[in-house]
Design a protein around this motif. Sequence first.
Motif, PDB file in Angstrom:
ATOM      1  N   GLU A 206       0.824  -1.216   0.000  1.00  0.00           N
ATOM      2  CA  GLU A 206       0.000   0.000   0.000  1.00  0.00           C
ATOM      3  C   GLU A 206       0.862   1.272   0.000  1.00  0.00           C
ATOM      4  O   GLU A 206       0.352   2.371  -0.256  1.00  0.00           O
ATOM      5  CB  GLU A 206      -0.946   0.007   1.203  1.00  0.00           C
ATOM      6  N   ARG A 207       2.104   1.124   0.295  1.00  0.00           N
ATOM      7  CA  ARG A 207       3.028   2.266   0.275  1.00  0.00           C
ATOM      8  C   ARG A 207       3.689   2.308  -1.104  1.00  0.00           C
ATOM      9  O   ARG A 207       4.447   1.404  -1.456  1.00  0.00           O
ATOM     10  CB  ARG A 207       4.080   2.137   1.381  1.00  0.00           C
TER      11      ARG A 207
ATOM     12  N   ASP B 122       3.793  10.787   4.902  1.00  0.00           N
ATOM     13  CA  ASP B 122       2.542  10.132   5.298  1.00  0.00           C
ATOM     14  C   ASP B 122       2.627   8.626   5.065  1.00  0.00           C
ATOM     15  O   ASP B 122       3.677   8.078   4.743  1.00  0.00           O
ATOM     16  CB  ASP B 122       1.352  10.733   4.546  1.00  0.00           C
ATOM     17  N   GLY B 123       1.489   7.965   5.206  1.00  0.00           N
ATOM     18  CA  GLY B 123       1.436   6.516   5.116  1.00  0.00           C
ATOM     19  C   GLY B 123       1.601   5.952   3.725  1.00  0.00           C
ATOM     20  O   GLY B 123       1.627   4.730   3.564  1.00  0.00           O
ATOM     21  N   THR B 124       1.750   6.818   2.725  1.00  0.00           N
ATOM     22  CA  THR B 124       1.979   6.317   1.370  1.00  0.00           C
ATOM     23  C   THR B 124       3.465   6.137   1.068  1.00  0.00           C
ATOM     24  O   THR B 124       3.826   5.557   0.041  1.00  0.00           O
ATOM     25  CB  THR B 124       1.393   7.279   0.316  1.00  0.00           C
TER      26      THR B 124
ATOM     27  N   ALA C 253      12.756  10.517  11.141  1.00  0.00           N
ATOM     28  CA  ALA C 253      11.606  11.026  10.387  1.00  0.00           C
ATOM     29  C   ALA C 253      10.994   9.944   9.517  1.00  0.00           C
ATOM     30  O   ALA C 253       9.763   9.808   9.441  1.00  0.00           O
ATOM     31  CB  ALA C 253      12.030  12.217   9.531  1.00  0.00           C
ATOM     32  N   ALA C 254      11.842   9.155   8.856  1.00  0.00           N
ATOM     33  CA  ALA C 254      11.333   8.069   8.022  1.00  0.00           C
ATOM     34  C   ALA C 254      10.582   7.046   8.862  1.00  0.00           C
ATOM     35  O   ALA C 254       9.468   6.620   8.513  1.00  0.00           O
ATOM     36  CB  ALA C 254      12.484   7.407   7.267  1.00  0.00           C
TER      37      ALA C 254
ATOM     38  N   GLY D 266       6.628   5.357   9.250  1.00  0.00           N
ATOM     39  CA  GLY D 266       6.514   3.949   8.888  1.00  0.00           C
ATOM     40  C   GLY D 266       7.264   3.587   7.626  1.00  0.00           C
ATOM     41  O   GLY D 266       7.053   2.503   7.073  1.00  0.00           O
ATOM     42  N   ALA D 267       8.143   4.470   7.167  1.00  0.00           N
ATOM     43  CA  ALA D 267       8.896   4.237   5.934  1.00  0.00           C
ATOM     44  C   ALA D 267      10.303   3.737   6.250  1.00  0.00           C
ATOM     45  O   ALA D 267      10.757   3.774   7.403  1.00  0.00           O
ATOM     46  CB  ALA D 267       8.977   5.529   5.127  1.00  0.00           C
TER      47      ALA D 267
END
Length: 403
Positions: free
Chosen positions: A110-111, A153-155, A180-181, A185-186
């Motif tokens: 989804e990312r 964001d979550g993308t 930050a990443a 969640g990245a």
Amino acid sequence: MTPADLDAADPLAHCGTRFWLPAGKIYLDGNSLGALPAATPARLRLVAEEQWGADLIGSWNAHGWIDWPKRVAAKLAPIVGAEPDELIIADSTSVCLFKALGAALALEPERRTIVARTAEFPTDLYVAEGLARLLPGVGLRSVDGPLHEQKLDGTVAAVLASHVDYRSGERVDLVRLNEAAHAAGALSVIDLSHSAGAIAVVLNGSGCDLAVGCGYKFLNGGPGAPAFLYVARHLQERLRSPIQGWMGHARPFDFAADYAPAPGIDRFLSGTPSILALAALECGLDTFDGVAIEDVEAKGRRLAEVFIAEVTARTGIDLGWQADRGRRGSHVVVPHPQGYAVMQALIARGVIGDFRPPDLMRFGFAPLYNSFADVVAAAEALGEILASGEWNQPRFLTRQKVT
């Protein structure tokens, strides 16, 4: 202190004998291609003649060729602040980056976004753009300003950044970027090409997820040397390389029809390793034997400080924006409207740096073999060329294909 005094007090001065450098030249382009280690020619002859020549295909076992990607990586580990089982030597930087970004994108489908600075190293952007065209729904978001200040964001699947900017020499704060990443969640994907071997990198201590870098700059591995890929240990079993090759198979010599990724970092191998290139890269890494990377960085900082002071005094060019030692890598850029021609005039005098558009002359400081006398002499030559207008000649103004 005079340059002679500084060189006499230099604890790394003895490392210069580990390299072959042509007489009459001051080499300040190790940020593009490291100098030739003195041990490399003999090592290449040994591998070619006594191993490949004498033992032929048996060398894969007799001389352990099959394990060289990991053995050589173990020598790199302390230079970049990683554990040996988190690194592999393979491919080119671009291919390793493709693997890293592709693995990050596949982790959470989804990312679908890669975030990078607009001013990122062009090749890295090319790789990211290529992935975006190849994979449905994937996009590259180019941003201005520090990456740790961006709204993620979550993308977002991956935040891509060079540790040291190839033009300005500015260093990214890895801790803040990784935080930050992770807050979004990245995963972070870091290019160490302009920092590995020159400044103290702490991949584990700063929380990096994936990293790549080349072997031919400050690591002195030779032109086109293999690259390296770092994958944090806690991610290795969750990620899969998008380039599945037999060397990354769990049982490469079974020649099974179905692919099963090898455990750990080995799954990021793909094709047969380049043995001659690995031999040369190992010689490059051996030039760091007995040397703490923190001492390498400290000398690089001092070389840059001396150069900045000398250039400012001799040319009046303001380089104060590069004076913050904690935010600079191991090269300094000198802007000039005719920077290309000025650099060509310097090269004609035996002072070798390079040029990057639109107007930046780059001077890279490789602490293992550059001396304080080198940087003072380079600044002196630069001042003389600018004062005399020596650069304003057709032979210096005509652009060459490779600079």
